[in-house]
Motif scaffolding. Structure first.
Motif, PDB file in Angstrom:
ATOM      1  N   ILE A  27       0.885  -1.070  -0.075  1.00 41.27           N
ATOM      2  CA  ILE A  27      -0.063  -0.065   0.209  1.00 41.27           C
ATOM      3  C   ILE A  27       0.844   1.340   0.045  1.00 41.27           C
ATOM      4  CG2 ILE A  27      -1.780   1.131   1.361  1.00 41.27           C
ATOM      5  CD1 ILE A  27      -2.306  -1.792   2.624  1.00 41.27           C
ATOM      6  N   ALA A  28       2.008   1.228   1.079  1.00 44.09           N
ATOM      7  CA  ALA A  28       2.744   2.518   0.903  1.00 44.09           C
ATOM      8  C   ALA A  28       3.332   2.768  -0.203  1.00 44.09           C
ATOM      9  CB  ALA A  28       3.510   2.290   2.304  1.00 44.09           C
ATOM     10  N   LEU A  29       3.924   1.593  -0.918  1.00 40.28           N
ATOM     11  CA  LEU A  29       4.769   1.942  -1.987  1.00 40.28           C
ATOM     12  C   LEU A  29       3.934   2.832  -3.338  1.00 40.28           C
ATOM     13  CD1 LEU A  29       6.621  -1.354  -2.593  1.00 40.28           C
ATOM     14  CD2 LEU A  29       7.583   0.836  -1.872  1.00 40.28           C
ATOM     15  N   GLY A  30       2.659   2.274  -3.150  1.00 39.58           N
ATOM     16  CA  GLY A  30       1.856   3.008  -4.132  1.00 39.58           C
ATOM     17  C   GLY A  30       1.991   4.725  -3.645  1.00 39.58           C
ATOM     18  N   LEU A  31       1.608   4.763  -2.854  1.00 38.21           N
ATOM     19  CA  LEU A  31       1.339   6.024  -2.079  1.00 38.21           C
ATOM     20  C   LEU A  31       2.690   6.976  -2.422  1.00 38.21           C
ATOM     21  CD1 LEU A  31      -0.965   7.412  -0.497  1.00 38.21           C
ATOM     22  CD2 LEU A  31       0.332   6.598   1.540  1.00 38.21           C
ATOM     23  N   VAL A  32       3.874   6.283  -1.892  1.00 34.00           N
ATOM     24  CA  VAL A  32       5.393   6.936  -2.374  1.00 34.00           C
ATOM     25  C   VAL A  32       5.461   7.194  -3.779  1.00 34.00           C
ATOM     26  CG1 VAL A  32       7.603   6.407  -2.148  1.00 34.00           C
ATOM     27  CG2 VAL A  32       6.239   5.967  -0.063  1.00 34.00           C
ATOM     28  N   LEU A  33       5.239   6.149  -4.704  1.00 35.93           N
ATOM     29  CA  LEU A  33       5.112   6.317  -6.148  1.00 35.93           C
ATOM     30  C   LEU A  33       4.543   7.594  -6.384  1.00 35.93           C
ATOM     31  CD1 LEU A  33       4.928   2.994  -7.434  1.00 35.93           C
ATOM     32  CD2 LEU A  33       6.679   4.553  -8.377  1.00 35.93           C
ATOM     33  N   ILE A  34       3.220   7.803  -6.177  1.00 39.88           N
ATOM     34  CA  ILE A  34       2.474   8.712  -6.498  1.00 39.88           C
ATOM     35  C   ILE A  34       2.741  10.270  -5.926  1.00 39.88           C
ATOM     36  CG2 ILE A  34       0.136   9.976  -6.605  1.00 39.88           C
ATOM     37  CD1 ILE A  34      -0.908   6.664  -6.422  1.00 39.88           C
ATOM     38  N   MET A  43     -12.509  -0.346   5.204  1.00 37.25           N
ATOM     39  CA  MET A  43     -11.031  -0.996   5.375  1.00 37.25           C
ATOM     40  C   MET A  43      -9.918  -0.060   5.085  1.00 37.25           C
ATOM     41  SD  MET A  43     -11.450  -4.429   2.910  1.00 37.25           S
ATOM     42  CE  MET A  43      -9.735  -4.734   3.098  1.00 37.25           C
ATOM     43  N   GLY A  44     -10.143   0.829   4.039  1.00 36.18           N
ATOM     44  CA  GLY A  44      -9.323   1.463   3.280  1.00 36.18           C
ATOM     45  C   GLY A  44      -8.782   2.856   4.212  1.00 36.18           C
ATOM     46  N   LEU A  45     -10.121   3.212   4.952  1.00 36.97           N
ATOM     47  CA  LEU A  45      -9.781   4.328   6.053  1.00 36.97           C
ATOM     48  C   LEU A  45      -8.911   3.794   7.247  1.00 36.97           C
ATOM     49  CD1 LEU A  45     -11.239   7.075   6.036  1.00 36.97           C
ATOM     50  CD2 LEU A  45     -12.887   6.271   7.626  1.00 36.97           C
ATOM     51  N   GLU A  46      -9.328   2.672   7.457  1.00 36.75           N
ATOM     52  CA  GLU A  46      -8.448   2.122   8.616  1.00 36.75           C
ATOM     53  C   GLU A  46      -6.964   1.991   8.370  1.00 36.75           C
ATOM     54  OE1 GLU A  46     -10.444  -1.196   9.590  1.00 36.75           O
ATOM     55  OE2 GLU A  46     -12.206  -0.372  10.153  1.00 36.75           O
ATOM     56  N   ILE A  47      -6.585   1.544   7.286  1.00 44.57           N
ATOM     57  CA  ILE A  47      -5.307   1.154   6.859  1.00 44.57           C
ATOM     58  C   ILE A  47      -4.644   2.845   6.526  1.00 44.57           C
ATOM     59  CG2 ILE A  47      -5.604   1.068   4.262  1.00 44.57           C
ATOM     60  CD1 ILE A  47      -3.740  -1.558   6.536  1.00 44.57           C
ATOM     61  N   LEU A  48      -5.361   3.769   6.017  1.00 45.61           N
ATOM     62  CA  LEU A  48      -4.543   4.879   5.628  1.00 45.61           C
ATOM     63  C   LEU A  48      -3.431   5.580   6.766  1.00 45.61           C
ATOM     64  CD1 LEU A  48      -4.429   6.447   3.011  1.00 45.61           C
ATOM     65  CD2 LEU A  48      -5.885   8.079   4.250  1.00 45.61           C
ATOM     66  N   PRO A  49      -4.041   5.622   7.983  1.00 45.04           N
ATOM     67  CA  PRO A  49      -3.017   6.120   9.031  1.00 45.04           C
ATOM     68  C   PRO A  49      -1.695   5.568   8.950  1.00 45.04           C
ATOM     69  CG  PRO A  49      -5.052   6.075  10.119  1.00 45.04           C
ATOM     70  CD  PRO A  49      -5.189   5.368   8.689  1.00 45.04           C
ATOM     71  N   THR A  50      -1.644   4.248   8.888  1.00 46.75           N
ATOM     72  CA  THR A  50      -0.492   3.397   9.118  1.00 46.75           C
ATOM     73  C   THR A  50       0.219   3.436   7.777  1.00 46.75           C
ATOM     74  OG1 THR A  50      -1.819   1.744  10.136  1.00 46.75           O
ATOM     75  CG2 THR A  50       0.377   0.931   9.496  1.00 46.75           C
ATOM     76  N   ALA A  51      -0.280   3.565   6.554  1.00 46.09           N
ATOM     77  CA  ALA A  51       0.385   3.876   5.376  1.00 46.09           C
ATOM     78  C   ALA A  51       1.075   5.359   5.463  1.00 46.09           C
ATOM     79  CB  ALA A  51      -0.515   3.630   4.147  1.00 46.09           C
ATOM     80  N   PHE A  52       0.315   6.219   6.056  1.00 46.04           N
ATOM     81  CA  PHE A  52       1.007   7.603   6.093  1.00 46.04           C
ATOM     82  C   PHE A  52       2.230   7.515   6.905  1.00 46.04           C
ATOM     83  CE2 PHE A  52      -2.856   9.685   4.275  1.00 46.04           C
ATOM     84  CZ  PHE A  52      -2.319  10.135   3.151  1.00 46.04           C
ATOM     85  N   MET A  53       2.020   6.654   7.963  1.00 48.73           N
ATOM     86  CA  MET A  53       3.067   6.725   9.206  1.00 48.73           C
ATOM     87  C   MET A  53       4.305   6.119   8.446  1.00 48.73           C
ATOM     88  SD  MET A  53       1.779   5.555  12.710  1.00 48.73           S
ATOM     89  CE  MET A  53       2.509   4.110  13.090  1.00 48.73           C
ATOM     90  N   VAL A  54       4.130   4.994   7.586  1.00 45.80           N
ATOM     91  CA  VAL A  54       5.372   4.482   7.011  1.00 45.80           C
ATOM     92  C   VAL A  54       5.834   5.711   5.792  1.00 45.80           C
ATOM     93  CG1 VAL A  54       5.792   2.867   4.935  1.00 45.80           C
ATOM     94  CG2 VAL A  54       4.441   2.251   7.076  1.00 45.80           C
ATOM     95  N   VAL A  55       5.022   6.152   5.250  1.00 47.87           N
ATOM     96  CA  VAL A  55       5.589   7.207   4.394  1.00 47.87           C
ATOM     97  C   VAL A  55       6.304   8.139   5.056  1.00 47.87           C
ATOM     98  CG1 VAL A  55       4.950   8.962   2.706  1.00 47.87           C
ATOM     99  CG2 VAL A  55       3.659   7.006   2.516  1.00 47.87           C
ATOM    100  N   ILE A  56       6.018   8.682   6.196  1.00 51.07           N
ATOM    101  CA  ILE A  56       6.761   9.629   7.160  1.00 51.07           C
ATOM    102  C   ILE A  56       8.010   9.017   7.513  1.00 51.07           C
ATOM    103  CG2 ILE A  56       6.799  10.951   9.140  1.00 51.07           C
ATOM    104  CD1 ILE A  56       3.912  11.278   8.450  1.00 51.07           C
ATOM    105  N   ILE A  57       7.987   7.769   7.985  1.00 49.39           N
ATOM    106  CA  ILE A  57       9.269   7.254   8.866  1.00 49.39           C
ATOM    107  C   ILE A  57      10.262   6.896   7.507  1.00 49.39           C
ATOM    108  CG2 ILE A  57       9.946   5.102   9.976  1.00 49.39           C
ATOM    109  CD1 ILE A  57       7.567   5.417  11.657  1.00 49.39           C
ATOM    110  N   GLY A  58       9.851   6.569   6.549  1.00 44.90           N
ATOM    111  CA  GLY A  58      10.627   6.025   5.251  1.00 44.90           C
ATOM    112  C   GLY A  58      11.005   7.049   4.769  1.00 44.90           C
ATOM    113  N   GLY A  59      10.379   8.228   4.740  1.00 42.09           N
ATOM    114  CA  GLY A  59      10.789   9.639   3.716  1.00 42.09           C
ATOM    115  C   GLY A  59      10.147   9.553   2.625  1.00 42.09           C
TER     116      GLY A  59
END
Lengths: 288, 426, 236
Positions: free
Chosen positions: A24-31, A217-233
């Motif tokens: 999930i996060a990779l897609g977010l980061v790509l975009i 379910m998308g709403l629930e996963i989003l904070p974790t995905a954003f957290m990943v994006v922040i921690i990963g850069g």
């Protein structure tokens, strides 16, 4: 269960969960890397992946077919959304926040309309239980880990070895120059958006047999995905992969020793430290 | 040419928007005037603070329809004390802040005389003081019992099933029939603590033992890290979850084979809202306590049939031609709340909010018989803590179906009241 | 002589600010044409308007007789126009090899081989697997030129190609540009300093406030002290 077994189970599990988050996060980061927008609707592609998967399985009784078709359908929707809705606002970050939030709500409640508020379950395509240290472990989870790793490796190869991959990296680094060397930047963005949607949807259908399928379910996963994006850069693909597994492992391992709520707090603390000390992400290189 | 056309249509659109906005903003002024002229023949307005969207949408959907159907029945029979009943609904979006704001909107903007509350404990917590502040009788649906004993007032009544009843009837049965060594796995929230704190003394008093209490943060999807903590000598795994994560709990305890090693005893919230036949058998052999059976055959009366027909569900509680699954444990409450209001108005001669004191006194201690108005069974509104005393069912998942095995008819007080609201002035 | 590039009354806006007020100029085959002017007079915008990056709002741009004013931006380089922007704009996280490869976009173009490229820029041979961002300024300039050269363009737009380079490196870059020009590639060269281009350019346009105010040969311009002072404010 002995503490070593519990620890081992949780590490194993952190890996599985981390890899799903990574999809999930990779897609977010790509975009984000390409068009610098915070795509609030990204979680919905994860949700749609599971929902389409559920419907496809209802009609075809074939998990494998759904596993391939559902992400493709979602990619097509992603393509359309980028082209038809996002593109006119892409250069205005505040607008994209509102627009993607709107897309998110529209997708959620369209699904609610057809699918209803009840959670459903996708049954694993095979029921194989391993015995690890005297405790059961789902074979499907191991399959999910292997498939996710393969997909992430393929994504890496795609970005490194193909022409479109090269274009995606070029557009990410310098959009104007990319145009000036003849890269169809808008098409590249569209393809990347579709690719990101594809990955999230794949995560959704893979996760569905483990958790459940519901319209939020998308709403629930989003904070974790954003957290990943922040921690990963932001924009850092390897960082996102690392951060996904780091967060999942951190929660898994720490929950052996402290209460689950505290272990959730730990990952938030980690994020805060990263934001304060290394706003460019924990895995960023010093260069640039 | 084309451009011109576009511009005209946009202007028309804006005009329509403007008119709409003007009407909407004028509405609060129109209503009180109407009330002034119509005097007592104006309708009684029942508000519903409903979890219509958000994560409890699967519940709100039924609560809304059940309340509406009850009001339709009343109006078809001539209303309450000769007055029509009007229904107004506001959506909490399953969000505490929004929900509380919507309660104010129901009372102040839409002039609701009585309010049926939401299931979500969050908005309910914020709403209880608001109901008192705005002197409006409020029927809470949430099952976080201590919320209403802590934040409630004489204006607030427990409109739905009482969690402590579940515990006080169900847990002794579980200790006797399922096992003596308990481990709790519950949401780290008020509702989870209600179960854990309410059950522990009962288990211990009966010679049982609580091995561990595992509280799991809201929003957890992956239970594996926590399931590993469950002591292997556990005989009864007591689960308190709701919504999609509950399905995750069932799936994952099944995956690692806990269902073979111990009995899973759960709150019905775990089963609520999904079709047990379509989840690949992961709920098999679970025991659960419920306020009301989802399947018709366990309470097949004319009135239950009628309500279920109005809700458009089949005998199994699945929407006919639609995707929703009936929240069997709770849907009756929104329906019955309307009739509690009717009974209390008729008994007290309530005409407007000035008569709220008489209304409340009439409701306190009122006992009713099962029938068209109270389809779930006989019940009493206990005066002191405003809790409903009602029947319950113990169910078991067999061949993926919910089978109600034992019915607990309420007799005397299952637990003592924690507060006494009757001493409070209205 | 045929003109390969023709700008007719180009007007370009950045949002609401009017940058180009009707630029008209031509580049003929095999020519090095220089666009000279102070900071912020619209030199870079002229190049970007040609590339479609800041599209012209009015006027027309012809390339090899074809009107390219309104065609899609990314198709312009594919017609055979290379662009070497100010600041070089190397893709920093791509290797030198990838930076070179990226210019190959259509299958129709006969591209230059690496060997041809290395004959101009021998240094790049050793750097092939290095990331673009790790090169020195001079090397990056070479790479930017090489990147523009790979798809075999007929016209290259240069934006201050010697800016920020050491004199020796600057001299080398100018030599290479001349060498490229001698193979039949026309060049439109944006510059601030007259001295850089007097030796190499065939014609010079002076630009001020978004308009071409003067044009002539370098020889003529050197003679005309008044024009020099007015539009570039320096003496030779």
């Amino acid at each position: 269960m002995g503490i070593e077994v519990h620890l081992f189970m949780n590490m194993m599990n952190g890996l599985v969960w981390g890899l799903i988050i990574a999809l999930i996060a990779l897609g977010l980061v790509l975009i984000f890397g390409l068009i610098k927008i915070l795509n609030i609707s990204h979680g919905e592609f994860y949700m749609l992946g599971a929902i389409f998967g559920w419907y496809l399985i209802q009609y075809t009784q074939n998990f494998w077919l759904a596993l391939v078709l559902s992400p493709l359908l979602v990619a097509a929707i992603g393509l359309f959304i980028e082209w038809g809705i996002l593109r006119p606002t892409e250069d205005k970050p505040i607008k994209t926040l509102i627009v993607t939030l709107g897309i998110s709500l529209i997708l959620q409640y369209t699904v609610y309309w057809f699918y209803g508020g009840s959670p459903q379950r996708i049954v694993e395509p095979f029921q194989y239980h391993l015995t690890l240290f005297g405790s059961g472990y789902s074979g499907y989870r191991i399959f999910v880990a292997i498939l996710s790793m393969a997909v992430i490796a393929l994504l890496g190869l795609f970005l490194q070895k193909t022409r479109i991959g090269l274009w995606i990296r070029a557009v990410k680094q310098d959009q104007e120059m990319a145009i000036a060397v003849g890269i169809p930047t808008k098409k590249v963005i569209m393809i990347t958006f579709a690719l990101g949607s594809f990955l999230a949807a794949l995560g959704g259908i893979l996760a569905a047999p483990i958790f459940s399928v519901d319209f939020l379910m998308g709403l629930e996963i989003l904070p974790t995905a954003f957290m990943v994006v922040i921690i990963g850069g932001p924009g850092n693909l390897m960082g996102a992969l690392g951060a996904s597994i780091l967060i999942a492992e951190l929660e898994g391992i720490s929950s052996v020793f402290v209460s689950p709520t505290i272990s959730r707090v730990l990952s938030l603390v980690l994020m805060s430290i990263v934001l304060l000390k290394r706003p460019e992400g924990i895995f960023s290189r010093a260069r640039r | 040419m084309e451009k011109k056309k576009k511009r005209i249509s946009r202007r028309r659109f804006l005009k329509a928007m403007g008119t709409g906005a003007a009407l909407l903003s004028a509405e609060p002024f129109v209503r009180p005037l109407g009330g002034f002229w119509a005097q007592e023949r104006s309708p009684i307005i029942i508000g519903h603070q409903c979890d219509y969207t958000g994560f409890l949408a699967g519940w709100g959907y039924w609560m809304d329809m059940a309340a509406k159907y009850a009001i339709k029945l009343i109006n078809d029979a001539g209303g309450i004390a000769g007055r029509k009943v009007e229904y107004v609904m506001e959506d909490t979006a399953s969000d505490p802040a929004t929900g509380t704001r919507k309660l104010r909107s129901l009372i102040q903007r839409l002039n609701a005389d009585f309010v049926i509350g939401c299931i979500h404990a969050g908005p309910a917590t914020g709403s209880l003081p608001v109901a008192k502040e705005l002197k409006t009788v409020y029927f809470m649906q949430s099952s976080s019992d201590e919320v209403i004993t802590k934040f409630g007032s004489r204006y607030t009544f427990m409109g739905g099933g009482v969690e402590l009843s579940k515990i006080n009837y169900g847990v002794p049965w579980a200790v006797k029939n399922l096992g003596k060594k308990f481990t709790f796995c519950a949401y780290d929230m008020a509702w989870g603590y209600t179960h854990v704190n309410g059950s522990t003394p009962i288990i211990e008093k009966m010679g049982g033992k609580v091995l561990d209490k595992i509280f799991i943060p809201l929003g957890t999807k992956d239970f594996y890290p926590y399931l590993g903590k469950i002591p292997p000598e556990t005989e009864v795994l007591y689960g308190v979850f709701s919504g999609p994560p509950a399905l995750g709990f069932l799936t994952q305890t099944y995956e690692i084979g806990l269902h073979k090693k111990m009995k899973r005893y759960v709150d019905v919230g775990v089963m609520e809202g999904f079709n047990t036949e379509k989840i690949g058998g992961v709920a098999e052999d679970c025991w659960y306590m419920t306020f009301f059976p989802r399947r018709l055959k366990f309470k097949d009366t004319e009135h239950v049939r009628n309500l279920r027909k109005a809700l458009n569900v089949d005998e199994e509680g699945v929407e006919i031609g639609g995707p929703q699954v009936l929240c069997g444990s709770r849907y009756w409450a929104a329906y019955e709340n309307v009739f509690w209001i009717k009974r209390a108005i008729e008994k007290s001669g309530w005409k407007s909010k000035k008569d709220n004191a008489a209304f409340i006194e009439a409701l306190e201690g009122m006992c009713v018989k099962e029938g068209l108005e109270f389809i779930q069974g006989d019940k009493c509104m206990r005066a002191k803590d405003h809790f409903i005393l009602h029947d319950l069912w113990m169910g078991h998942i067999e061949n993926n179906k919910m089978e109600e095995k034992t019915k607990f008819s309420f007799k005397e007080e299952p637990f003592p009241p924690a507060v006494d609201y009757t001493k409070e002035k209205v | 002589m045929d003109s390969i590039l023709n700008l007719q009354e180009i007007h370009t806006f950045y949002g609401k600010s009017h940058i180009l007020h009707g630029i008209t100029l031509a580049v003929h085959e095999n020519e090095i044409v220089c666009l000279l002017g102070r900071n912020g007079v619209g030199k870079t915008t002229t190049l970007k308007s040609i590339m479609g990056l800041t599209p012209a709002n009015r006027g027309n741009i012809f390339f090899q007789g074809r009107d390219i004013t309104r065609i899609q931006d990314y198709l312009i380089p594919r017609l055979g126009i290379g662009y070497v922007p100010q600041g070089r704009h190397i893709f920093p996280d791509l290797t030198v090899r990838e930076n070179l490869k990226i210019g190959i976009v259509g299958n129709k173009v006969q591209v230059k081989t690496y060997e041809e490229i290395f004959s101009y820029f021998p240094i790049l041979r050793e750097r092939l697997n290095q990331l673009g961002g790790t090169l020195s300024g001079g090397e990056q300039q070479m790479l930017a030129l090489a990147r523009a050269l790979v798809p075999n363009p007929t016209l290259i737009l240069l934006d201050e190609p010697t800016e920020g380079l050491m004199p020796r490196m600057a001299k080398l870059v100018v030599e290479i540009i001349q060498k490229i020009n001698r193979t039949g590639v026309s060049i439109l060269w944006v510059e601030q300093k007259l001295v850089t281009v007097t030796e190499v350019s065939h014609r010079i346009h002076l630009i001020s406030k978004g308009r071409v105010e003067y044009q002539g040969t370098p020889g003529e311009l050197i003679q005309n002290r008044e024009i020099q002072l007015r539009y570039i404010g320096v003496k030779v």
